[in-house]
Design a protein around this motif. Sequence first.
Motif, PDB file in Angstrom:
ATOM      1  N   UNK A  65     150.374 -72.486  33.824  1.00  0.00           N
ATOM      2  CA  UNK A  65     149.783 -73.706  33.265  1.00  0.00           C
ATOM      3  C   UNK A  65     150.346 -74.915  34.016  1.00  0.00           C
ATOM      4  N   UNK A  66     149.444 -75.715  34.605  1.00  0.00           N
ATOM      5  CA  UNK A  66     149.880 -76.870  35.388  1.00  0.00           C
ATOM      6  C   UNK A  66     149.529 -78.192  34.720  1.00  0.00           C
ATOM      7  N   UNK A  67     149.214 -78.135  33.422  1.00  0.00           N
ATOM      8  CA  UNK A  67     148.993 -79.369  32.679  1.00  0.00           C
ATOM      9  C   UNK A  67     147.528 -79.709  32.513  1.00  0.00           C
ATOM     10  N   UNK A  68     147.264 -80.853  31.839  1.00  0.00           N
ATOM     11  CA  UNK A  68     145.878 -81.262  31.560  1.00  0.00           C
ATOM     12  C   UNK A  68     145.254 -82.020  32.737  1.00  0.00           C
ATOM     13  N   UNK A  69     143.935 -81.939  32.829  1.00  0.00           N
ATOM     14  CA  UNK A  69     143.195 -82.717  33.822  1.00  0.00           C
ATOM     15  C   UNK A  69     143.059 -84.156  33.314  1.00  0.00           C
ATOM     16  N   UNK A  70     142.928 -85.164  34.184  1.00  0.00           N
ATOM     17  CA  UNK A  70     142.853 -85.040  35.641  1.00  0.00           C
ATOM     18  C   UNK A  70     144.243 -84.808  36.252  1.00  0.00           C
ATOM     19  N   UNK A  71     144.286 -84.051  37.376  1.00  0.00           N
ATOM     20  CA  UNK A  71     145.558 -83.730  38.028  1.00  0.00           C
ATOM     21  C   UNK A  71     145.402 -83.806  39.547  1.00  0.00           C
ATOM     22  N   UNK A  72     146.526 -84.023  40.186  1.00  0.00           N
ATOM     23  CA  UNK A  72     146.647 -83.853  41.645  1.00  0.00           C
ATOM     24  C   UNK A  72     147.836 -82.935  41.851  1.00  0.00           C
ATOM     25  N   UNK A  73     147.574 -81.718  42.330  1.00  0.00           N
ATOM     26  CA  UNK A  73     148.612 -80.691  42.453  1.00  0.00           C
ATOM     27  C   UNK A  73     148.907 -80.390  43.916  1.00  0.00           C
ATOM     28  N   UNK A  74     150.173 -80.209  44.211  1.00  0.00           N
ATOM     29  CA  UNK A  74     150.604 -79.763  45.536  1.00  0.00           C
ATOM     30  C   UNK A  74     150.752 -78.240  45.473  1.00  0.00           C
ATOM     31  N   UNK A  75     149.957 -77.519  46.295  1.00  0.00           N
ATOM     32  CA  UNK A  75     149.930 -76.058  46.236  1.00  0.00           C
ATOM     33  C   UNK A  75     150.155 -75.465  47.627  1.00  0.00           C
ATOM     34  N   UNK A  76     150.859 -74.328  47.665  1.00  0.00           N
ATOM     35  CA  UNK A  76     151.024 -73.623  48.937  1.00  0.00           C
ATOM     36  C   UNK A  76     149.661 -73.214  49.470  1.00  0.00           C
ATOM     37  N   UNK A  77     149.514 -73.250  50.796  1.00  0.00           N
ATOM     38  CA  UNK A  77     148.219 -72.902  51.390  1.00  0.00           C
ATOM     39  C   UNK A  77     147.894 -71.433  51.128  1.00  0.00           C
ATOM     40  N   UNK A  78     146.598 -71.133  51.116  1.00  0.00           N
ATOM     41  CA  UNK A  78     146.131 -69.783  50.847  1.00  0.00           C
ATOM     42  C   UNK A  78     145.135 -69.783  49.704  1.00  0.00           C
ATOM     43  N   UNK A  79     144.735 -68.591  49.294  1.00  0.00           N
ATOM     44  CA  UNK A  79     143.764 -68.458  48.207  1.00  0.00           C
ATOM     45  C   UNK A  79     144.495 -68.457  46.870  1.00  0.00           C
TER      46      UNK A  79
END
Length: 199
Positions: free
Chosen positions: A160-174
């Motif tokens: 769970x990364x929280x409620x929208x709206x969000x801007x998330x930093x994610x490792x590249x890939x699928x």
Amino acid sequence: PVPFELSPTAARLDAPGTPRLRVGDRLLLLPGKRGIEVSHEGYRSERLSIDVSRALAGGTPLQVKLALLPGVLNIDTGGLPVEVLVDDMPVGQAPGKVEAPAGRRTLILRAPRHLDYVAEVEVAGAGREQSLQAQLAPAWGWLELDTRPAGARIVIDGEDRGPAPVRLELDSGVRQLEVTAPGRRSWRSSIAITAGQTL
């Protein structure tokens, strides 16, 4: 007179503790067992033990090829701590100075969550210092997401990364994305995060 074939040709010949005189490519030595030191600035010195005799004096020259000392790479990564590999062998950490064998080398700089920096470097050797600046690209991208209704929960790869709206930093890939909201059907999708880009 003991003949030598030296590389580099200007290398210094010494016979510590015994009288000696160098004439061209020959070293005049008293008979018996002698220790010889071959040295040249920027090269690794070598010590030889030879038995000086008339047979040696008239024979094939003793071949001595000194190895170049490693070069010093002064690597500036803008403060990012990296592991330094030369020809796939770990040699130290940067930013800072590391030693590398003389010649054409493959340099790899590696840091967590960054793409490897790979470069071909001609290392001068002989203890000479060379400067190199390197900037490692991030191995992550960003996901910007808004929902209707606002406040839906965003789940990435089961977290769970929280409620929208969000801007998330994610490792590249699928990555596996799930959006949930009370009283609404969940929405699931696979998303491809590209290093250095925003989706």
